[in-house]
Design an enzyme around this catalytic site. Sequence first.
Site, short mmCIF file in Angstrom:
data_model
loop_
_atom_site.label_atom_id
_atom_site.label_comp_id
_atom_site.label_asym_id
_atom_site.label_seq_id
_atom_site.Cartn_x
_atom_site.Cartn_y
_atom_site.Cartn_z
CB CYS A 40 -0.93 -0.01 1.21
SG CYS A 40 -1.92 1.48 1.33
CB CYS A 79 -0.72 2.58 4.01
SG CYS A 79 -2.15 1.87 3.21
CG ASP A 80 3.00 1.26 4.52
OD1 ASP A 80 2.50 1.74 5.55
OD2 ASP A 80 2.78 0.10 4.14
#
Length: 310
Positions: free
Chosen positions: A134, A137-138
């Site tokens: 992701c 997300c990261d």
Amino acid sequence: MDDIRNVVIMGSGCAGHTAALYTARANLKPLVLEGHEPGGQLSLTTLVENFPGFPDGIQGPELIANMRYQAERFGAEYKLAHVSNADLSGAPITLQVGHETVRTRTLIIASGASARWLGLPNEQALIGRGVSSCATCDGFFFSGKDIAVIGGGDSAMEEALFLTRFASKVSLIHRRDEFRASKIMLDRAQKHDKIDFITNTVVEDVLDPAKNEVTGLRLRDANNGKTWELPVSAMFLGIGHIPNARMFAGQLDMDQDGYLKTTNNVFTKVPGVYACGDVQDRRYRQAITAAGSGCMAALEVEKFLEEQGH
Ligand code: NAP
């Protein structure tokens, strides 16, 4: 007291929310079990430019939050839980949800598909330590670092483009030299001066679990078998998805990759059980097609319940 639900919806991505909206507006008081990845794939994406009605695009998480709000406004009930077991053999259908048994006349399976992993020896040990599926997300954690994205489809292109916001360099590694990505996405990625394409190349492993962080990738040239190491601080996967339908093995028909087989768009072989969105669609897999099939499943539920006299 009749504790049998009219309809339970498994999954809270585009398909699930749309099914919830339609069944809620039909006054069927749907229960939506949000599943392992609430919001589905849209909640992991960035700008969505191809959902009609948003000429300037809309952020995926905002779009999905709007869908949920819209369904809730008409009485859809959401529960952060997942189904551990389903028995479709009788009427009502019974679902095991945590310690609770939920009984329902109809079921809409909108459980989507989850990110695929490469299955490398060190991969799982380094998830959350530089291995990620992701980018949204990261990505932020790798500001100013060199990173790698794996895959040759739209997901990989989208991740690579998104990650250029943070990374000093993005190496896009693909096992072939032909791409599944749409031309527009591929062009954008190829033209980006921070993205390097490394094709005909297979990832053999990710390093280094002893250091508890990603320090590089061991790569193999698919043409001549030569191996080499690419120093990177993160590996993002964009290699597709696995349908979340395993629990229905033996009860519903699936194709060789585990996607639920449907007829007339959303019908499974069990009366009253419908499947919509990515769990049954390996061809289109778009937000708009998932939403469309969620709508179809909801309309079929209405029809089914009416025919059964409910
Ligand atoms: P995809 O189109 O199936 O592409 C998966 C890629 O990963 C392929 O290039 C495949 O390589 C590679 N791959 C799969 N398993 C691999 C393995 N074990 N090792 C190495 N490489 C592997 O999946 P996707 O990119 O997730 O896209 C899915 C759907 O969503 C598509 O319809 C796409 O258009 C859509 N999508 C759209 C957008 C957008 O429009 N913004 C964004 C994301 C996704 P091979 O080609 O060699 O098989």
